[in-house]
Scaffold this motif. Structure first.
Motif, PDB file in Angstrom:
ATOM      1  N   UNK A  50       0.834  -1.203   0.000  1.00  0.00           N
ATOM      2  CA  UNK A  50       0.000   0.000   0.000  1.00  0.00           C
ATOM      3  C   UNK A  50       0.870   1.254   0.000  1.00  0.00           C
ATOM      4  N   UNK A  51       1.943   1.251   0.812  1.00  0.00           N
ATOM      5  CA  UNK A  51       2.785   2.439   0.910  1.00  0.00           C
ATOM      6  C   UNK A  51       3.452   2.811  -0.393  1.00  0.00           C
ATOM      7  N   UNK A  52       4.036   1.839  -1.068  1.00  0.00           N
ATOM      8  CA  UNK A  52       4.719   2.131  -2.335  1.00  0.00           C
ATOM      9  C   UNK A  52       3.734   2.620  -3.375  1.00  0.00           C
ATOM     10  N   UNK A  53       2.574   2.004  -3.462  1.00  0.00           N
ATOM     11  CA  UNK A  53       1.582   2.404  -4.463  1.00  0.00           C
ATOM     12  C   UNK A  53       1.060   3.811  -4.210  1.00  0.00           C
ATOM     13  N   UNK A  54       0.738   4.107  -2.938  1.00  0.00           N
ATOM     14  CA  UNK A  54       0.205   5.439  -2.617  1.00  0.00           C
ATOM     15  C   UNK A  54       1.259   6.517  -2.840  1.00  0.00           C
ATOM     16  N   UNK A  55       2.493   6.262  -2.411  1.00  0.00           N
ATOM     17  CA  UNK A  55       3.547   7.253  -2.600  1.00  0.00           C
ATOM     18  C   UNK A  55       3.842   7.495  -4.078  1.00  0.00           C
ATOM     19  N   UNK A  56       3.818   6.426  -4.872  1.00  0.00           N
ATOM     20  CA  UNK A  56       4.080   6.592  -6.301  1.00  0.00           C
ATOM     21  C   UNK A  56       2.947   7.329  -6.994  1.00  0.00           C
ATOM     22  N   UNK A  57       1.716   7.209  -6.486  1.00  0.00           N
ATOM     23  CA  UNK A  57       0.568   7.877  -7.109  1.00  0.00           C
ATOM     24  C   UNK A  57       0.359   9.296  -6.574  1.00  0.00           C
ATOM     25  N   UNK A  58       1.138   9.698  -5.573  1.00  0.00           N
ATOM     26  CA  UNK A  58       0.932  11.020  -4.969  1.00  0.00           C
ATOM     27  C   UNK A  58       1.237  12.150  -5.947  1.00  0.00           C
ATOM     28  N   UNK A  59       2.337  12.039  -6.705  1.00  0.00           N
ATOM     29  CA  UNK A  59       2.700  13.105  -7.648  1.00  0.00           C
ATOM     30  C   UNK A  59       1.656  13.262  -8.752  1.00  0.00           C
ATOM     31  N   UNK A  60       1.200  12.183  -9.411  1.00  0.00           N
ATOM     32  CA  UNK A  60       0.128  12.355 -10.400  1.00  0.00           C
ATOM     33  C   UNK A  60      -1.142  12.944  -9.795  1.00  0.00           C
ATOM     34  N   UNK A  61      -1.451  12.598  -8.536  1.00  0.00           N
ATOM     35  CA  UNK A  61      -2.662  13.140  -7.922  1.00  0.00           C
ATOM     36  C   UNK A  61      -2.531  14.652  -7.697  1.00  0.00           C
ATOM     37  N   UNK A  62      -1.358  15.117  -7.319  1.00  0.00           N
ATOM     38  CA  UNK A  62      -1.140  16.548  -7.150  1.00  0.00           C
ATOM     39  C   UNK A  62      -1.248  17.285  -8.478  1.00  0.00           C
ATOM     40  N   UNK A  63      -0.712  16.700  -9.510  1.00  0.00           N
ATOM     41  CA  UNK A  63      -0.824  17.316 -10.837  1.00  0.00           C
ATOM     42  C   UNK A  63      -2.275  17.392 -11.283  1.00  0.00           C
ATOM     43  N   UNK A  64      -3.020  16.344 -10.970  1.00  0.00           N
ATOM     44  CA  UNK A  64      -4.435  16.346 -11.362  1.00  0.00           C
ATOM     45  C   UNK A  64      -5.188  17.469 -10.663  1.00  0.00           C
ATOM     46  N   UNK A  65      -4.905  17.673  -9.369  1.00  0.00           N
ATOM     47  CA  UNK A  65      -5.593  18.722  -8.622  1.00  0.00           C
ATOM     48  C   UNK A  65      -5.208  20.108  -9.125  1.00  0.00           C
ATOM     49  N   UNK A  66      -3.918  20.301  -9.439  1.00  0.00           N
ATOM     50  CA  UNK A  66      -3.493  21.606  -9.938  1.00  0.00           C
ATOM     51  C   UNK A  66      -4.055  21.880 -11.321  1.00  0.00           C
ATOM     52  N   UNK A  67      -4.087  20.859 -12.157  1.00  0.00           N
ATOM     53  CA  UNK A  67      -4.559  21.058 -13.524  1.00  0.00           C
ATOM     54  C   UNK A  67      -6.025  21.370 -13.609  1.00  0.00           C
ATOM     55  N   UNK A  68      -6.812  21.051 -12.604  1.00  0.00           N
ATOM     56  CA  UNK A  68      -8.251  21.268 -12.657  1.00  0.00           C
ATOM     57  C   UNK A  68      -8.672  22.593 -12.040  1.00  0.00           C
ATOM     58  N   UNK A  69      -7.720  23.356 -11.477  1.00  0.00           N
ATOM     59  CA  UNK A  69      -8.084  24.629 -10.873  1.00  0.00           C
ATOM     60  C   UNK A  69      -8.359  25.673 -11.939  1.00  0.00           C
TER      61      UNK A  69
END
Length: 431
Positions: A375-394
């Motif tokens: 769980x830790x490796x998957x969540x940490x690896x997906x954190x950067x794409x999730x931040x980009x997704x949030x910034x791109x939708x503003x």
């Protein structure tokens, strides 16, 4: 948002299965190596407890190993054996003459040539009934003179020997030959784990492994009601303090446990190396997978922002998908790791030493490590794409509030006001 994350995980099964496999492989090696180490340690300790089942205290020479054999083993003679037998609390006394001996197979090939352990030579020590309880006969008879030898039945089978054959052996000097007169069995883990065993008559064993008329050690069994420490203290009182010492079976077991832990933990290094490499490659795959998934859902994420979803909710939605994928990979990887733990004893090169058989020991550490890593490796690896997704939708800052300028009419259109195209192209949902 949680239902949305779950729906997206189920909708992207084909793409996310690569991530599951990458994480699953790393988790399998980690959990498998931990389960294997725990199981092997437990099996070694169980075998060791069986080896010391009939021993309470062992008396050994105290002089340095470089000393002359007569000097080193001089105190361990028949007179000391009789003295020890008379100590209060001693149930039985077994003088031991053992050491290392290398056997050659029937075709002349040395057996266990690459191993320093498990090449055992002992003296046949019959009790009052004429039988040796440690090395009971399976076939033939016990050796009676210097020209005869008995072998462990597994050793005889591995070397291709049958009763009546001539066996070639060697200790520290030139090779010598003896006639095989019988086979024995034993529960000694050094032998049952792939070692060899040669049994000689007492005089021959004393000459080979100690000194004529001397023993390499003396094993004592406590009488009922006498503790090991109490017996060790009584035995130490009658020993020559500068030439012999008494050690309890618990102390010997503790020393062996340290050795076993060192050996078994070294077995983890190869599987853990595969796990690190797998997770390192899997991290890049996870980042790439979630980047593509977020890119394909950019319009949907913008719509979620437009209807009121905050940046944190978008990030949590993507991380929730990663956590679900990591959880599935952890469970699958742990199950696969049990198979790895079962196969590792046959995969590792232990120089002919067979690991003791025993059940798989599944403790909390492998389970927690599987969940934390998967769980830790998957969540940490997906954190950067999730931040980009949030910034791109503003929305852009120009659209954060309505323009204070006077609305202008659109040429050629009916009366009314419209916002500029730059502001009407996206919804203002920064709240």
């Amino acid at each position: 948002m949680l239902r949305t994350a779950l729906r997206h995980v189920l909708a992207q099964k084909t793409r996310l299965i690569q991530t599951v496999l990458a994480v699953c492989l790393g988790v399998a090696f980690i959990s498998g190596s931990l389960v294997f180490a725990d199981s092997t340690t437990a099996a070694h300790r169980a075998a060791m407890s069986q080896d010391y089942a009939d021993i309470s205290v062992t008396v050994r020479p105290k002089s340095a190993p470089v000393a002359d054999a007569d000097e080193r083993y001089g105190a361990l003679d028949d007179a000391l054996v009789r003295t020890l037998a008379a100590v209060p609390g001693v149930g039985s006394v077994r003088p031991v003459a053992d050491g290392s001996v290398t056997l050659a197979a029937k075709d002349g090939t040395p057996m266990r040539a690459d191993s320093m352990r498990g090449k055992l030579g002992v003296a046949y020590a019959p009790g009052a009934d004429g039988r040796d309880s440690r090395y009971p006969l399976v076939s033939g008879r016990a050796p009676r003179n210097g020209g005869e030898v008995a072998l462990y039945r597994g050793t005889a089978a591995a070397g291709g020997y049958s009763p009546g054959d001539t066996v070639t052996l060697a200790t520290d000097g030139p090779a010598f030959r003896k006639r095989l007169v019988g086979t024995v069995s034993t529960t000694d883990s050094r032998v049952t784990a792939g070692g060899t065993l040669a049994v000689f008559d007492k005089a021959t064993a004393q000459r080979l492994f100690a000194a004529p008329g001397r023993y390499s050690s003396v094993d004592l069994t406590a009488a009922p009601g006498t503790g090991e420490s109490e017996l060790a203290a009584r035995v130490a009182a009658v020993l020559p303090a500068d030439r012999a010492e008494a050690t309890t079976a618990d102390a010997q077991a503790t020393q062996q446990s340290v050795l076993i832990s060192t050996v078994t933990r070294s077995y983890e290094r190869l599987p853990l190396l595969f796990a690190v490499v797998s997770l390192f490659i899997g991290t890049f795959l996870i980042v790439n997978t979630f980047t593509l998934l977020v890119a394909r859902r950019s319009r949907e994420i913008a719509l979620l922002r437009a209807i009121g979803a905050t940046r944190r909710q978008v990030v949590r939605s993507v991380l929730a998908e990663a956590a679900l994928v990591g959880l599935a990979a952890s469970v699958l990887g742990f199950v696969l790791g049990l198979g790895v733990a079962t196969a590792l004893p046959h995969m590792l090169d232990t120089s002919g030493d067979l690991l003791p058989a025993g059940p798989l020991v599944i403790g909390p550490a492998p389970v927690l490590a599987s969940l934390a890593v998967g769980v830790g490796v998957t969540v940490l690896a997906a954190w950067l794409p999730s931040r980009r997704a949030a910034r791109g939708s503003l929305p852009s800052r120009r659209c954060a509030r309505p323009s204070s300028r006077r609305p202008r009419r659109s040429p050629g259109s009916a009366a009314g006001s419209v916002w500029s195209r730059s502001c009407s192209a996206r919804a203002c949902s920064s709240r």
